[in-house]
Write an enzyme that holds these catalytic residues in place. Structure first.
Site, PDB file in Angstrom:
ATOM      1  N   HIS A  80       0.496  -1.116   0.409  1.00  0.00           N
ATOM      2  CA  HIS A  80      -0.067   0.059  -0.133  1.00  0.00           C
ATOM      3  C   HIS A  80       0.602   0.890   0.123  1.00  0.00           C
ATOM      4  O   HIS A  80       0.444   2.077  -0.307  1.00  0.00           O
ATOM      5  CB  HIS A  80      -0.389   0.674   0.889  1.00  0.00           C
ATOM      6  CG  HIS A  80      -1.613   0.943   1.128  1.00  0.00           C
ATOM      7  ND1 HIS A  80      -1.256   2.238   1.665  1.00  0.00           N
ATOM      8  CD2 HIS A  80      -3.117   1.904   0.795  1.00  0.00           C
ATOM      9  CE1 HIS A  80      -2.558   3.502   2.040  1.00  0.00           C
ATOM     10  NE2 HIS A  80      -3.010   2.633   0.645  1.00  0.00           N
ATOM     11  N   GLU A  83       2.099   1.656  -3.739  1.00  0.00           N
ATOM     12  CA  GLU A  83       0.992   2.595  -4.450  1.00  0.00           C
ATOM     13  C   GLU A  83       0.605   4.383  -4.050  1.00  0.00           C
ATOM     14  O   GLU A  83       0.639   5.202  -5.269  1.00  0.00           O
ATOM     15  CB  GLU A  83      -0.236   2.247  -3.666  1.00  0.00           C
ATOM     16  CG  GLU A  83      -1.582   2.480  -4.544  1.00  0.00           C
ATOM     17  CD  GLU A  83      -2.739   2.458  -3.359  1.00  0.00           C
ATOM     18  OE1 GLU A  83      -3.139   1.319  -3.205  1.00  0.00           O
ATOM     19  OE2 GLU A  83      -3.326   3.707  -3.683  1.00  0.00           O
ATOM     20  N   HIS A  84       1.251   4.338  -2.787  1.00  0.00           N
ATOM     21  CA  HIS A  84       1.121   5.727  -3.093  1.00  0.00           C
ATOM     22  C   HIS A  84       2.783   6.365  -3.161  1.00  0.00           C
ATOM     23  O   HIS A  84       2.557   7.679  -3.547  1.00  0.00           O
ATOM     24  CB  HIS A  84       1.084   6.683  -0.772  1.00  0.00           C
ATOM     25  CG  HIS A  84       0.028   6.302  -0.664  1.00  0.00           C
ATOM     26  ND1 HIS A  84      -0.483   7.726   0.020  1.00  0.00           N
ATOM     27  CD2 HIS A  84      -1.115   5.317   0.086  1.00  0.00           C
ATOM     28  CE1 HIS A  84      -2.024   7.331   0.525  1.00  0.00           C
ATOM     29  NE2 HIS A  84      -2.266   6.067   0.627  1.00  0.00           N
ATOM     30  N   GLU A 153       5.193  11.141   3.253  1.00  0.00           N
ATOM     31  CA  GLU A 153       3.837  10.364   2.850  1.00  0.00           C
ATOM     32  C   GLU A 153       3.207   9.568   4.336  1.00  0.00           C
ATOM     33  O   GLU A 153       2.593   8.999   4.317  1.00  0.00           O
ATOM     34  CB  GLU A 153       4.068   9.047   1.305  1.00  0.00           C
ATOM     35  CG  GLU A 153       2.351   8.693   0.845  1.00  0.00           C
ATOM     36  CD  GLU A 153       2.422   9.768  -0.034  1.00  0.00           C
ATOM     37  OE1 GLU A 153       2.175  10.842   0.605  1.00  0.00           O
ATOM     38  OE2 GLU A 153       0.738   9.757  -0.311  1.00  0.00           O
ATOM     39  N   GLU A 160      -5.078   8.210   6.901  1.00  0.00           N
ATOM     40  CA  GLU A 160      -6.065   7.110   5.163  1.00  0.00           C
ATOM     41  C   GLU A 160      -6.490   6.538   6.691  1.00  0.00           C
ATOM     42  O   GLU A 160      -7.550   5.654   5.672  1.00  0.00           O
ATOM     43  CB  GLU A 160      -5.062   7.076   4.051  1.00  0.00           C
ATOM     44  CG  GLU A 160      -6.646   5.973   3.421  1.00  0.00           C
ATOM     45  CD  GLU A 160      -4.849   5.405   2.407  1.00  0.00           C
ATOM     46  OE1 GLU A 160      -4.316   5.811   2.092  1.00  0.00           O
ATOM     47  OE2 GLU A 160      -5.815   4.489   1.385  1.00  0.00           O
TER      48      GLU A 160
END
Lengths: 469, 581
Positions: A80, A83-84, A153, A160
């Protein structure tokens, strides 16, 4: 370069051997559907596409056989995180250049990570398909992953995480996986633990790419204004250099999912709404039980107090819930994985109805072992056909279906095959499937909120069978 | 461990009695205790909660016994029937229970499935699809029936089709506010032939889903249904559209509204702002300025007769104002169905459309007065939402496409939103507003169109009371600069591309294709294909945009609508009007 094996051509050869009787049982509207072309490149990368006549837009993307269950406890969250980082710039483009390029061409670029798969896809005009494939390969293979950007991030992903967990269904289903598959990788969350999000390094990310981004584990899928030959050429040009085996020589085998009958309860004393999931471990994507389970999901159905259907439901469970006002909402889930599945019911109920709804849910699950009626099975078949086909609306959904199918089944089923498989399920199949997975079996329960009424594990286990002749 | 579980034969099972299943499973189960796990309370794991959770976990190996109510009385010392397994208390002894469970397991285990695993190769009995070369690019076809109904359709080569009925009747035509909203809310309820329960069951049996969407100008009923069942679906549609049963109006409507509200909680503030905008722009005495929704004041005024009258005199008597559309169906088939089920309609009346003139003005709906528009249970809002708009042309205006390009160029959305590049992150409302002012929650451009005219505007919301005036200034500035400064080529080309891509992407969907065909034929009498629309979008120039901006801002009073809190902070209409002089 591409060893083309168009599905339509394969079919053409088989058709001659198919009996006339079975052919005539497929009506015209089922067979007049666009075909899926599939090719495999030399390095093992598969390319699948469906051309929609007259379309001016296309969805193209890459579906990768890698998600959070391929991670270890130490690097959980990497898929994940990657993906960011994919959207944060490459060796060719800065983040801003990437964003402006997409927006200027009127396109959309998106990605998602699940427990077993990661996907990156773009929606573009016909003339920009080549550019889209190039951009996706760039963000996948040349992601810059600057330390500073990684650190920035972390906070975004943590935010998130709280957004995801505000959704009680997501929270409960994560807890359900955690307890059902405790101690194994399928039990971990997609986002990873707070600790991991704060500590994953650039090395973790690049190791993950090295290990999992290999050609045989990836599918380039497209739908809409796509020419299959052209897409194969583009895939070869931009993904042809992908290795067939991990560069670092470490081929990580998927850790098998081991189910543990268990429960996990998160009680908030001041809350008066309970969110609960009750599930049994079931079968993989390709199991002979896959279609019976899909029908069982339809038979149990879903209910929402706000949807005004009231007591109109065909589902026995939903009728029980509506008549006794047991829940605000309820839905049946049927999640498949490569080696197992989870089938169960998620419900949102007032705290003083939790005991009752637990009984009704167990009763309706086990009822499928003993007294499912032919009429409800037939009704579920129609609903299942409609829901499977209704979702195939728009190129994004079709491309996703192609990508997922090639990874899960190794091919894509035609509407004719889907219809045939649904029609062949009998009431006895439903009973046998329910018996195999539910009857007298251990189960998993996860619950959050005002759950003081939730019966204990032993009660649930005792209600996994009926004493009847 | 493995040894024991693999040897869990019947004999071992018997020896262990009722507990064997658990013992066997317990061996392979992880051991974790039924304990009070420390309340590791993470704000990321449990956001929005102030209280520490009490977490407990159990595993199956902790289960000692499932059947606890065994009795010492055996069947043999029963008085009546020794073969009856139940004891004196009507319960089964443990041994009997165990026998039943074992028998179930072996009985069910022997069933052979007719369902097959999904293999990598295609099963022999599955025929191939028709060759793709035989599937020509679909086209839109229109036919007018003898009674005036227009039928429009397009093939999609899918196994589902969407068919439906649209009329040119809307809430602007209703004599009492709330009739059309009520018809929308109650649609697919009881009809003269079927009750609501039957309709829901029929739809389920046919693989059908229904959609209803009534607006100020049009009504729309449709179903998405498995293709072989489309005739049944059409029959039901005719029943639902032509013969709804209208009884107990206010009561049923109120109940249905409560449900609707529960569903639409999130969109409610937006809906209310949209209503306030129409009132502010046209005044509630004109057709376009009337509130579309039924309100606490108007619903009690509705009677079955008044609703039935409106229905009979506008929808049922007006085939010329009706369009039957279908996506994913052959044209001949749809025309035949339309004739069979709607062919008997006769033209005898049509709704009176009185054009509304733009006035401009302001209309605020505060938290305390919101009950008058929708319901008393609308949640209080901390946000102040403001919309600022000016008049543009309507559906038939040459500048409609220009207005849509401009809307895309201004773009915008919410300050917290998911999605990657393509959502308009380089549009003006993101770049110049949301990214610049942290106190803005949402900011976006909007358009609304009707037959005789439309509105172009920008709206925004903020939770900060001391920023409300700034918010209005920022919105006004965004509109004003359009008139004085030409948009640059890059952002214009980006907006054109994004709009084209959005239009085309939407039309990939069968449901949207249906709706687009129906609404276009109803509004224009023909359907413009996507290629033509794209050409029109490409033709929009920076001059066109500036001309549109000048035209709408010059000499027109602004329209200001607001909802939520802190409305007293909004500058007066006169003051805002002065900014634009």
């Amino acid at each position: 370069m591409a060893s083309r094996a168009a599905v339509s051509k394969l079919f053409a050869r088989r058709a001659s051997s198919a009996s006339r009787r079975s052919l005539s049982s497929f009506p015209d509207y089922v067979l007049r559907a666009p075909s899926t072309d599939v090719s495999t490149l030399d390095n093992g990368l598969r390319v699948g596409s469906e051309t929609v006549a007259g379309s001016e837009t296309a969805t193209v993307g890459v579906w990768i056989d890698a998600g959070s269950r391929y991670e270890t406890a130490a690097n959980n969250g990497t898929a994940h995180f990657l993906e960011h980082m994919a959207f944060k710039g490459t060796s060719k483009r800065t983040q801003q250049q990437l964003e402006i390029e997409i927006e200027n061409m009127g396109g959309h670029l998106n990605a998602y990570t699940s427990r077993e798969q990661t996907a990156y896809f773009a929606k573009v005009f016909k003339k920009d398909v080549g550019k889209a494939v190039e951009i996706i390969s760039d963000i996948l293979l040349n992601s810059k992953m600057e330390e500073a950007a990684i650190d920035r991030e972390r906070e975004v992903i943590l935010r998130e995480m709280s957004e995801v967990n505000k959704n009680q269904e997501e929270l409960v289903l994560d807890h359900l996986h955690a307890t059902a598959f405790q101690g194994t990788s399928l039990g971990r969350t997609i986002l990873g633990s707070e600790e991991n999000i704060r500590s994953l390094t650039r090395q973790d990310l690049s190791d993950y790419i090295q290990t999992h981004y290999t050609a045989p584990k990836m599918v380039v899928a497209g739908a809409g204004a796509i020419d299959h030959e052209e897409l194969c050429g583009l895939a070869g040009e931009h993904f042809g250099s992908l290795p067939s085996a991990p560069k670092n020589g470490v081929d990580v085998a998927m850790e098998p999912a081991v189910f543990t009958g268990s429960d996990y309860r998160v009680k908030f004393n001041s809350e008066d709404v309970a969110h609960l999931a009750i599930a049994f471990p079931t079968a993989s994507w390709t199991s002979e039980h896959a279609f019976p389970l899909m029908l069982m999901q339809m038979m149990l159905g879903s209910y929402d107090r706000g949807h005004g259907m009231g007591k109109n439901h065909a589902s026995n469970l939903c009728q029980d819930v509506a008549e006794n006002e047991l829940a605000y909402s309820l839905n049946t889930f049927n999640t498949c994985y490569k080696d197992t599945g989870l089938f169960g019911v998620y419900a949102v109920a007032p705290d003083n109805k939790v005991d009752d709804i637990s009984w009704y849910i167990m009763n309706n699950l086990i009822r499928l072992v003993h007294t499912p009626s032919d009429a409800e099975v037939e009704r579920a078949k129609v609903s299942l056909k409609a829901s499977m086909l209704m979702n195939m609306d728009g190129h994004n959904n079709v491309a996703e279906e192609i990508g997922r199918s090639l990874l899960n089944y190794g091919r894509r089923m035609t509407p004719a095959e889907i219809f045939s498989r649904i029609d062949s399920v009998t009431t006895s199949d439903i009973r046998a499937t329910a018996a195999k997975f539910f009857n007298d079996q251990d189960l998993a329960i996860a619950a959050v909120g005002g759950i003081h009424e939730l019966p204990d594990y032993t009660w649930f286990r005792r209600h996994s069978y009926w004493l009847r002749y | 461990m493995l040894l024991i579980s693999s040897r869990s034969s019947i004999r071992l099972g018997r020896a262990l009695g009722g507990y064997r299943r658990h013992l066997c499973r317990a061996m392979s189960a992880d051991t974790s205790s039924d304990s009070n796990v420390a309340a590791n309370f993470s704000k990321y794991e449990y956001p929005n909660r102030t209280e520490a959770p009490i977490i407990t976990a159990t595993t199956a190996d902790k289960v000692v016994s499932l059947e606890t109510s065994g009795s010492s009385i055996t069947p043999s010392n029963k008085i009546y029937d020794p073969s009856d397994p139940f004891d004196e208390r009507g319960q089964l002894p443990l041994g009997e229970r165990e026998k039943i469970r074992d028998k179930q397991t072996s009985d069910f285990g022997s069933i052979k499935l007719s369902s097959l695993p999904i293999t990598e190769s295609v099963p022999d009995f599955i025929p191939p699809n028709v060759a793709s070369t035989e599937l020509s690019a679909p086209e839109t076809v229109i036919t007018k029936l003898d009674n005036g109904i227009r039928v429009v359709s397009q093939e999609t080569y899918g196994q589902m089709c969407t068919v439906g009925v649209l009329t040119n009747v809307g809430s602007r035509h209703e004599p009492t506010s709330g009739i059309v909203h009520m018809l929308e809310t109650m649609a697919f309820g009881s009809t003269k032939k079927y009750d609501g329960l039957q309709i829901a069951e029929m739809l389920q049996d046919w693989g059908g889903t229904r959609f209803v969407s009534h607006s100020r100008e049009q009504t729309l009923h449709c179903i998405d249904i498995l293709r072989p069942n489309v005739r049944d679906g059409m029959q039901l549609l005719s029943e639902v559209v032509l013969n709804p049963l209208i009884t107990e109006v206010p009561q049923d409507f109120m109940e249905a509204l409560a449900v609707l509200e529960f569903q639409a909680q999130e969109q409610l503030p937006e809906l209310v702002l949209g209503e306030a905008l129409q009132v502010a722009a046209y005044g509630s005495d004109q057709q376009l300025g009337k509130i579309h929704f039924g309100t606490q004041e108007t619903i009690p005024l509705l009677t079955p007769d008044s609703v039935q009258n409106f229905y009979d005199n506008s929808i049922r008597s007006n085939p010329e104002g009706m369009v039957i559309a279908g996506a994913g169906i052959g044209h001949k088939e749809l025309v035949e169905l339309a004739k069979d089920y709607f062919g008997a309609m006769k033209q005898s009346g049509s709704p009176a459309t009185v054009p509304s003139a733009y006035r401009g003005g302001s209309h605020f709906i505060g938290n305390s007065t919101q009950s008058s528009i929708f319901s008393p249970t609308m949640p209080e809002e901390d946000f102040c939402r403001v919309a600022l708009a000016f008049p543009v042309g309507g559906w038939h205006s040459d500048s409609m496409v220009t207005a849509c390009v401009l809307q895309t160029l201004l773009g915008g959305g919410s300050s917290f939103s998911a999605g990657g590049p393509g959502k308009g992150m380089y549009s003006r409302m993101y770049q110049q507003v949301l990214n610049r002012y942290g106190w803005m929650e949402t900011a976006e451009a909007f358009t609304t169109f009707a037959d005789e005219g439309g509105l172009f505007g920008v709206s925004a919301s903020t939770p900060a009371p001391n920023r409300v005036k700034d918010l209005v200034t920022v919105l006004a500035d965004q509109l004003a600069r359009l008139a004085f400064q030409q948009v640059d080529d890059i952002e214009l080309s980006r907006a054109r591309n994004m709009l084209k891509c959005n239009v085309l992407t939407q039309l990939e969907s069968r449901l949207i294709l249906f709706e687009d065909m129906g609404r276009q034929v109803l509004t224009y009498g023909k359907r413009e294909d996507a290629a033509t629309t794209c050409k029109k979008i490409d033709a929009v120039t920076a001059d066109d945009i500036q001309a549109l901006a000048l035209q709408m801002l010059k000499g027109n009073a602004p329209t200001i609508a607001a909802t939520g809190s802190h409305l007293d902070q909004i500058p007066s209409h006169e003051e805002i009007a002065r900014w634009f002089q």
